[in-house]
Motif scaffolding. Structure first.
Motif, PDB file in Angstrom:
ATOM      1  N   LEU A  89       0.834  -1.200   0.000  1.00 12.18           N
ATOM      2  CA  LEU A  89       0.000   0.000   0.000  1.00 12.18           C
ATOM      3  C   LEU A  89       0.866   1.246   0.000  1.00 12.18           C
ATOM      4  CD1 LEU A  89      -2.457  -0.938   2.902  1.00 12.18           C
ATOM      5  CD2 LEU A  89      -2.936  -1.080   0.467  1.00 12.18           C
ATOM      6  N   CYS A  90       0.453   2.233  -0.767  1.00 16.93           N
ATOM      7  CA  CYS A  90       1.068   3.544  -0.588  1.00 16.93           C
ATOM      8  C   CYS A  90       0.020   4.487  -0.008  1.00 16.93           C
ATOM      9  CB  CYS A  90       1.655   4.097  -1.888  1.00 16.93           C
ATOM     10  SG  CYS A  90       0.452   4.607  -3.117  1.00 16.93           S
ATOM     11  N   ALA A  91       0.492   5.447   0.749  1.00  7.79           N
ATOM     12  CA  ALA A  91      -0.397   6.413   1.402  1.00  7.79           C
ATOM     13  C   ALA A  91       0.185   7.803   1.279  1.00  7.79           C
ATOM     14  CB  ALA A  91      -0.604   6.046   2.868  1.00  7.79           C
ATOM     15  N   PHE A  92      -0.643   8.715   0.830  1.00  6.66           N
ATOM     16  CA  PHE A  92      -0.294  10.131   0.676  1.00  6.66           C
ATOM     17  C   PHE A  92      -0.698  10.852   1.954  1.00  6.66           C
ATOM     18  CE2 PHE A  92      -0.043  14.102  -1.710  1.00  6.66           C
ATOM     19  CZ  PHE A  92      -1.030  14.906  -1.163  1.00  6.66           C
ATOM     20  N   GLU A  93       0.262  11.482   2.591  1.00 12.02           N
ATOM     21  CA  GLU A  93      -0.040  12.215   3.821  1.00 12.02           C
ATOM     22  C   GLU A  93      -0.314  13.667   3.480  1.00 12.02           C
ATOM     23  OE1 GLU A  93       2.753  11.766   7.008  1.00 12.02           O
ATOM     24  OE2 GLU A  93       1.813  13.333   8.219  1.00 12.02           O
ATOM     25  N   ILE A  94      -1.498  14.141   3.873  1.00 13.89           N
ATOM     26  CA  ILE A  94      -1.912  15.508   3.581  1.00 13.89           C
ATOM     27  C   ILE A  94      -1.191  16.468   4.523  1.00 13.89           C
ATOM     28  CG2 ILE A  94      -3.868  17.089   3.400  1.00 13.89           C
ATOM     29  CD1 ILE A  94      -5.672  14.598   3.109  1.00 13.89           C
ATOM     30  N   SER A  95      -0.602  17.492   3.932  1.00 14.39           N
ATOM     31  CA  SER A  95       0.175  18.447   4.697  1.00 14.39           C
ATOM     32  C   SER A  95      -0.600  19.033   5.868  1.00 14.39           C
ATOM     33  CB  SER A  95       0.626  19.586   3.764  1.00 14.39           C
ATOM     34  OG  SER A  95       1.377  20.534   4.466  1.00 14.39           O
ATOM     35  N   GLY A  96       0.003  18.982   7.049  1.00 14.36           N
ATOM     36  CA  GLY A  96      -0.558  19.629   8.224  1.00 14.36           C
ATOM     37  C   GLY A  96      -1.664  18.883   8.942  1.00 14.36           C
ATOM     38  N   THR A  97      -1.949  17.626   8.552  1.00 17.55           N
ATOM     39  CA  THR A  97      -3.122  16.947   9.116  1.00 17.55           C
ATOM     40  C   THR A  97      -2.838  15.596   9.765  1.00 17.55           C
ATOM     41  OG1 THR A  97      -3.701  15.687   7.131  1.00 17.55           O
ATOM     42  CG2 THR A  97      -4.537  17.950   7.258  1.00 17.55           C
ATOM     43  N   TYR A  98      -1.759  14.929   9.441  1.00 13.55           N
ATOM     44  CA  TYR A  98      -1.485  13.522   9.786  1.00 13.55           C
ATOM     45  C   TYR A  98      -2.437  12.560   9.084  1.00 13.55           C
ATOM     46  CZ  TYR A  98       1.662  14.937  13.563  1.00 13.55           C
ATOM     47  OH  TYR A  98       2.689  15.473  14.288  1.00 13.55           O
ATOM     48  N   LYS A  99      -3.346  13.065   8.242  1.00 17.16           N
ATOM     49  CA  LYS A  99      -4.301  12.176   7.569  1.00 17.16           C
ATOM     50  C   LYS A  99      -3.667  11.559   6.324  1.00 17.16           C
ATOM     51  CE  LYS A  99      -8.386  14.726   9.040  1.00 17.16           C
ATOM     52  NZ  LYS A  99      -9.577  15.473   8.583  1.00 17.16           N
ATOM     53  N   TYR A 100      -4.000  10.294   6.091  1.00 21.44           N
ATOM     54  CA  TYR A 100      -3.478   9.570   4.948  1.00 21.44           C
ATOM     55  C   TYR A 100      -4.590   9.272   3.958  1.00 21.44           C
ATOM     56  CZ  TYR A 100       0.685   8.157   7.742  1.00 21.44           C
ATOM     57  OH  TYR A 100       1.824   8.125   8.507  1.00 21.44           O
ATOM     58  N   ILE A 101      -4.256   9.320   2.670  1.00 22.03           N
ATOM     59  CA  ILE A 101      -5.133   8.806   1.618  1.00 22.03           C
ATOM     60  C   ILE A 101      -4.409   7.627   0.989  1.00 22.03           C
ATOM     61  CG2 ILE A 101      -6.330   9.287  -0.535  1.00 22.03           C
ATOM     62  CD1 ILE A 101      -6.368  12.218   0.289  1.00 22.03           C
ATOM     63  N   PHE A 102      -5.056   6.480   1.031  1.00 20.07           N
ATOM     64  CA  PHE A 102      -4.438   5.258   0.546  1.00 20.07           C
ATOM     65  C   PHE A 102      -4.825   4.948  -0.889  1.00 20.07           C
ATOM     66  CE2 PHE A 102      -2.310   3.100   4.028  1.00 20.07           C
ATOM     67  CZ  PHE A 102      -2.777   3.780   5.137  1.00 20.07           C
TER      68      PHE A 102
END
Lengths: 112, 112
Positions: A89-102
């Motif tokens: 899996l790759c996950a994009f971390e949104i700047s400033g949020t700690y949230k990931y989009i997989f």
């Protein structure tokens, strides 16, 4: 809407083959790109976190590269072994949020 | 790093019932998240579990359907309420430690 794409969806290779997968991600709001290895019924295992354009990381036979300008990352496995069989899996971390989009993952099967 | 456990590991439930999933971390983490992976889909963020206050839900997810608690820095629960077959998924919790998310092994839920 931020979207992360992975290809191929699944892959079968012979033991000893080298292989690579692609992760495409948005070029905006980027903080980091994470790679995970996920075996069934186990916790996803963190492989790499990459933040800088041109980053290259290596862990044993597995390595990864990052291009933030064009929005892609490659994961390479050299000399695949049956124990490498898993979903990557790759996950994009949104700047400033700690949230990931997989992404949906690449399912690798290494045949002995 | 952080080691995360989840209970139950799997369950089969009847429609209209509710299930509470527990997530325990072996060390303090700054943030905790809950994700869902529906069949053939990517891991999707449900909500951020906030210590001592209401969770922050992502678009498409609501508190009445997915109530979340986080009474301290190492424990959280997710309830899937009034279940339907569409809720059949793998549910994972995660915790942030040293700028990386660590994941539990997931709870595989089947709703009949």
């Amino acid at each position: 809407i931020l979207n992360v794409e992975q290809s191929p969806q699944s892959l079968h290779v012979q033991e000893g083959d080298s292989t690579n997968f692609t992760c495409s991600f948005p070029s905006s709001n980027f903080y980091a790109l994470h790679w995970y290895r996920w075996e069934t019924a186990k916790s996803p295992e963190a492989l790499f976190v990459m933040t800088l354009n041109g980053d290259e990381k290596k862990k044993g036979r597995i390595s990864a590269t990052l291009n933030t300008k064009e929005g892609y990352s490659y994961l390479y496995i050299k000399g695949s072994q049956p124990e490498d069989s898993a979903t990557y899996l790759c996950a994009f971390e949104i700047s400033g949020t700690y949230k990931y989009i997989f992404g949906t993952g690449t399912r690798l099967k290494v045949l002995a | 790093s952080a080691v995360i456990s989840q209970k139950p590991s799997r369950d089969i439930c009847q429609r209209g019932t509710s299930l509470t999933i527990q997530c325990q971390v072996d060390s303090q983490v700054t943030m905790m998240f809950w994700y869902r992976q529906q069949p053939g889909q990517s891991l999707t963020l449900i909500a951020t579990a906030n210590q001592g206050s209401e969770a922050t839900y992502e678009s498409g997810f609501v508190i009445d359907k997915f109530p979340i608690s986080r009474p301290n820095l190492t424990f959280s629960t997710l309830t899937v309420s009034n279940m339907s077959p569409e809720d059949s998924s793998i549910y994972l919790c995660s915790g942030v430690s040293t700028d990386t998310q660590y994941f539990g092994p997931g709870t595989r839920l089947t709703v009949l």
